[in-house]
Design a protein around this motif. Sequence first.
Motif, PDB file in Angstrom:
ATOM      1  N   VAL A   1       0.836  -1.205   0.000  1.00  0.00           N
ATOM      2  CA  VAL A   1       0.000   0.000   0.000  1.00  0.00           C
ATOM      3  C   VAL A   1       0.869   1.253   0.000  1.00  0.00           C
TER       4      VAL A   1
ATOM      5  N   TYR B   1       2.327   1.745  -3.439  1.00  0.00           N
ATOM      6  CA  TYR B   1       1.252   2.122  -4.354  1.00  0.00           C
ATOM      7  C   TYR B   1       0.817   3.568  -4.132  1.00  0.00           C
TER       8      TYR B   1
ATOM      9  N   PHE C   1     -13.083   1.898  -4.756  1.00  0.00           N
ATOM     10  CA  PHE C   1     -12.131   1.241  -3.866  1.00  0.00           C
ATOM     11  C   PHE C   1     -12.346  -0.258  -4.039  1.00  0.00           C
TER      12      PHE C   1
ATOM     13  N   ASN D   1     -10.447  -4.460  -4.368  1.00  0.00           N
ATOM     14  CA  ASN D   1      -9.313  -5.336  -4.094  1.00  0.00           C
ATOM     15  C   ASN D   1      -8.580  -5.716  -5.376  1.00  0.00           C
TER      16      ASN D   1
ATOM     17  N   TYR E   1      -6.925   0.878  -5.026  1.00  0.00           N
ATOM     18  CA  TYR E   1      -6.841  -0.572  -4.866  1.00  0.00           C
ATOM     19  C   TYR E   1      -6.219  -0.915  -3.513  1.00  0.00           C
ATOM     20  N   TYR E   2      -6.790  -1.887  -2.854  1.00  0.00           N
ATOM     21  CA  TYR E   2      -6.256  -2.316  -1.565  1.00  0.00           C
ATOM     22  C   TYR E   2      -6.089  -3.836  -1.554  1.00  0.00           C
TER      23      TYR E   2
ATOM     24  N   THR F   1      -5.908  -7.515   0.326  1.00  0.00           N
ATOM     25  CA  THR F   1      -6.479  -8.118   1.529  1.00  0.00           C
ATOM     26  C   THR F   1      -5.612  -9.315   1.920  1.00  0.00           C
TER      27      THR F   1
ATOM     28  N   PRO G   1      -5.109  -3.469   5.218  1.00  0.00           N
ATOM     29  CA  PRO G   1      -4.498  -2.557   4.242  1.00  0.00           C
ATOM     30  C   PRO G   1      -5.461  -1.507   3.707  1.00  0.00           C
ATOM     31  N   ALA G   2      -6.764  -1.837   3.634  1.00  0.00           N
ATOM     32  CA  ALA G   2      -7.743  -0.871   3.156  1.00  0.00           C
ATOM     33  C   ALA G   2      -7.862   0.302   4.130  1.00  0.00           C
ATOM     34  N   TYR G   3      -7.866  -0.001   5.424  1.00  0.00           N
ATOM     35  CA  TYR G   3      -7.918   1.054   6.437  1.00  0.00           C
ATOM     36  C   TYR G   3      -6.642   1.900   6.401  1.00  0.00           C
ATOM     37  N   TYR G   4      -5.530   1.245   6.181  1.00  0.00           N
ATOM     38  CA  TYR G   4      -4.259   1.960   6.099  1.00  0.00           C
ATOM     39  C   TYR G   4      -4.241   2.889   4.888  1.00  0.00           C
ATOM     40  N   LEU G   5      -4.785   2.427   3.770  1.00  0.00           N
ATOM     41  CA  LEU G   5      -4.872   3.261   2.575  1.00  0.00           C
ATOM     42  C   LEU G   5      -5.725   4.494   2.847  1.00  0.00           C
TER      43      LEU G   5
END
Length: 263
Positions: free
Chosen positions: A99, A102, A202, A204, A219-220, A222, A240-244
């Motif tokens: 992430v 990216y 958003f 995966n 894009y995240y 999982t 990773p989605a929360y981190y993004l």
Amino acid sequence: MANLKTMVYKNGNKLNDSEKQIIQFVLNNPKLCSSLSLSKLSKKLYVSESAIFRLCKKLGLSGYSELKFNLEELARQEERNFTAKNNFPEELASGINEVQKYFKSLDLNKLFQDISKANNIYIYSTGWQQELIAQYFSHELFMVGQHTTVLPSALDELRAISSYAKAGDLLFIISYSGDNTVINEELVKLELTNDKFKYVSFTNLKQNKLALLAEYNFYYPTIVFSKDSEFSDGKTAFTPAYYLIDLLVSEYCVWKKNHEEGE
């Protein structure tokens, strides 16, 4: 010899929605599917045997026997390379690192301009995990002074906003695969009846229909942290989605401050 995932990557654009659902299932459950006959797999997936055979051909396989061979190899590889207790921290760290790399490659200036000018920002999600991400995203934006409306995960809600959308409004859609046919068809209809929205996806997967509909794409990855059952639902980490989202909101906050000071 190319492995099954490579074949799917190379030939994914040849597959229709039904075939994508089939291959997604077998990739997520290689051990289970490699033990099933063509007849049993077709019954399990509620598709015809010929549909699975056509899928094999599109992927460059000689037939179902070769598909089973590749699934057996994929299952063995997962067993060799993955143990939930030992590998999850490494997988998670790798996802976070992915992430970071990216995010550094993104040019966010135009999106930030659209966020700051938008009269309304809506966030729509396509599942319960995605709904949690939507709520978190809304909260983080609120903390930096940006109000949003989180829509319930229902088609009626998606249809309703069409009647009162204004020019420049943003619609964030948080999905897993981005290939939900019903949702994507509704977004196409929405675009035809009300072209005021700008879509932000958003997802995966980097290649999906939702991304094609959206003006901005994120894009995240999982992390699957348990492979000990037939299905992996509920055993996927979306960290990773929360981190993004944290990176995105943090960068927007810096951009907003610099923009205000420059006026």
